[in-house]
Design a protein around this motif. Structure first.
Motif, mmCIF file in Angstrom:
data_model
loop_
_atom_site.group_PDB
_atom_site.id
_atom_site.type_symbol
_atom_site.label_atom_id
_atom_site.label_comp_id
_atom_site.label_asym_id
_atom_site.label_seq_id
_atom_site.Cartn_x
_atom_site.Cartn_y
_atom_site.Cartn_z
ATOM 1 N N LYS A 170 2.010 15.160 1.224
ATOM 2 C CA LYS A 170 1.962 14.957 -0.221
ATOM 3 C C LYS A 170 2.287 16.241 -0.985
ATOM 4 O O LYS A 170 2.938 16.207 -2.045
ATOM 5 C CB LYS A 170 0.584 14.423 -0.631
ATOM 6 N N GLY A 192 -1.029 6.565 4.853
ATOM 7 C CA GLY A 192 -2.467 6.355 4.668
ATOM 8 C C GLY A 192 -2.966 6.836 3.321
ATOM 9 O O GLY A 192 -2.379 6.540 2.274
ATOM 10 N N LYS A 193 -4.051 7.591 3.323
ATOM 11 C CA LYS A 193 -4.718 8.007 2.090
ATOM 12 C C LYS A 193 -3.800 8.801 1.174
ATOM 13 O O LYS A 193 -3.782 8.595 -0.046
ATOM 14 C CB LYS A 193 -5.966 8.832 2.411
ATOM 15 N N SER A 194 -3.020 9.726 1.718
ATOM 16 C CA SER A 194 -2.147 10.555 0.892
ATOM 17 C C SER A 194 -1.093 9.720 0.190
ATOM 18 O O SER A 194 -0.822 9.898 -1.005
ATOM 19 C CB SER A 194 -1.472 11.631 1.746
ATOM 20 N N ALA A 219 -1.228 6.466 -0.451
ATOM 21 C CA ALA A 219 -1.891 5.604 -1.436
ATOM 22 C C ALA A 219 -2.233 6.387 -2.701
ATOM 23 O O ALA A 219 -2.024 5.903 -3.825
ATOM 24 C CB ALA A 219 -3.147 4.991 -0.829
ATOM 25 N N ALA A 220 -2.740 7.597 -2.546
ATOM 26 C CA ALA A 220 -3.090 8.423 -3.701
ATOM 27 C C ALA A 220 -1.850 8.747 -4.533
ATOM 28 O O ALA A 220 -1.892 8.716 -5.775
ATOM 29 C CB ALA A 220 -3.765 9.709 -3.237
ATOM 30 N N ARG A 227 -0.787 5.638 -6.493
ATOM 31 C CA ARG A 227 -1.669 5.405 -7.644
ATOM 32 C C ARG A 227 -1.295 6.337 -8.794
ATOM 33 O O ARG A 227 -1.266 5.926 -9.965
ATOM 34 C CB ARG A 227 -3.137 5.597 -7.242
ATOM 35 N N GLU A 252 -3.899 1.023 3.083
ATOM 36 C CA GLU A 252 -4.394 1.539 1.805
ATOM 37 C C GLU A 252 -3.303 1.617 0.747
ATOM 38 O O GLU A 252 -3.582 1.545 -0.451
ATOM 39 C CB GLU A 252 -5.010 2.925 2.000
ATOM 40 N N CYS A 265 -1.050 -0.669 -3.810
ATOM 41 C CA CYS A 265 -0.477 0.203 -4.844
ATOM 42 C C CYS A 265 1.006 -0.075 -5.055
ATOM 43 O O CYS A 265 1.670 0.661 -5.798
ATOM 44 C CB CYS A 265 -0.671 1.668 -4.462
#
Length: 314
Positions: free
Chosen positions: A120, A147-149, A151-152, A155, A182, A186
């Protein structure tokens, strides 16, 4: 026209043709050609979009090596904004050995390298701020970003008013859905291939696959179905299949899915409907398979539209 940012996987493709099998150990077999091209989902789509005439930027990671310079130079020469191409001396540029069979189908030997190291923090605001469509291509190969990165980031992009899109690649680690679950809620648009969608969803019927992705939050779904074209799901209620040009014999299917994505995003960038974009995407994908290499056969929007006018669908 809207500007597209392609984020994610990049490779140098060394294409061997024909390569129907590996010679026995200690022996040698002649082939017709060995050529080098820029590949990878994000770089393929970016170069395709530039050749179509759509404003496009590329954000990816390459090594500080000759393959990395080849990627940057080739993309720039095609008209891609390459400010987001990050060089990292600690990794080697991702390389795929593409074995093209006599049928035109291909298999890959893949060295993950820089694609797996993309993260990211490599995404620069100056690159994405003037883009309207944000496309992550090659998800499930982006080990440090999936994954989380991811998705963040999506968003953040939606909050900034961007249209968010994801395409997938074959998961050689065989983890599948947990890598991207995740991020799917988004997405304004999710565009996997049929085979990847089956692995992700555990379903085989197109309608059931689409239902699965809608249930976990995708805004709309397009499933690439190869020689059958595409299954377009604008919403849970509005779904249809679009055929492609089956009479065109493929020379090389490398990059066909990426070129479909580029064609679809080119349509959206001009304000076309999903159906118009899907029909155009099938024609762009057909141009891809007419030549050796992921982007060699791609022409301008006007030339693709002319092809569509004079070429009947099977």
């Amino acid at each position: 026209m809207k500007k597209v940012l392609c984020i994610g996987s990049v490779t140098t493709d060394v294409i061997v043709n024909p390569a129907d099998s590996v010679p026995p150990a200690g022996t040698l077999r002649a082939v017709d050609s060995v050529t080098t091209h820029v590949g990878g989902c994000a770089s393929n789509a970016a170069i395709d979009l530039a050749k179509l005439g759509v404003p496009v930027a590329l954000s990816c990671k390459v090594g500080s090596d000759s393959f990395g310079e080849f990627v940057r130079g080739t993309a720039a020469a095609a008209g891609v904004d390459v400010r987001g191409v990050v060089s990292d001396p600690s990794v080697s540029t991702t390389v795929s050995i593409v074995c093209v069979g006599s049928s035109g189908e291909r298999s890959f030997l893949y060295c993950p390298g820089s694609t797996s190291a993309f993260q990211k923090e490599d995404l620069q605001e100056e690159v994405w701020s003037d883009c309207d469509i944000i496309f992550v291509a090659g998800a499930m190969l982006l080990s440090s970003f999936d994954g989380k990165s991811c998705a963040a980031f999506f968003r953040e992009m939606r909050a900034a008013g961007k249209f968010t899109v994801m395409d997938t690649a074959w998961d050689f680690e065989d983890k599948w859905l947990p890598k991207i679950a995740e991020a799917i809620p988004c997405l304004d648009l999710f565009m996997p291939s049929y085979d990847e969608a089956v692995k992700l969803s555990g379903k085989k019927e197109l309608s059931e696959i689409a239902d699965f992705f809608f249930e976990i939050g995708a805004g709309s779904v397009v499933i690439k179905t190869g020689a059958d074209g595409a299954y377009i799901c604008e919403s849970r209620e509005k779904r249809y299949s679009l055929p492609t040009y089956r009479t065109v014999k493929p020379k090389d299917t490398t990059g066909a899915g990426d070129s479909f994505c580029a064609g679809f995003l080119a349509g959206l960038a001009q304000g076309w409907s999903y159906e118009e974009s899907g029909r155009f995407a099938n024609a762009v994908g057909t141009h891809c398979i007419m030549e050796i290499g992921a982007s060699t056969g791609i022409r301008s929007i006007a030339e693709i539209l002319s092809f569509m006018e004079r070429t009947p669908l099977d």
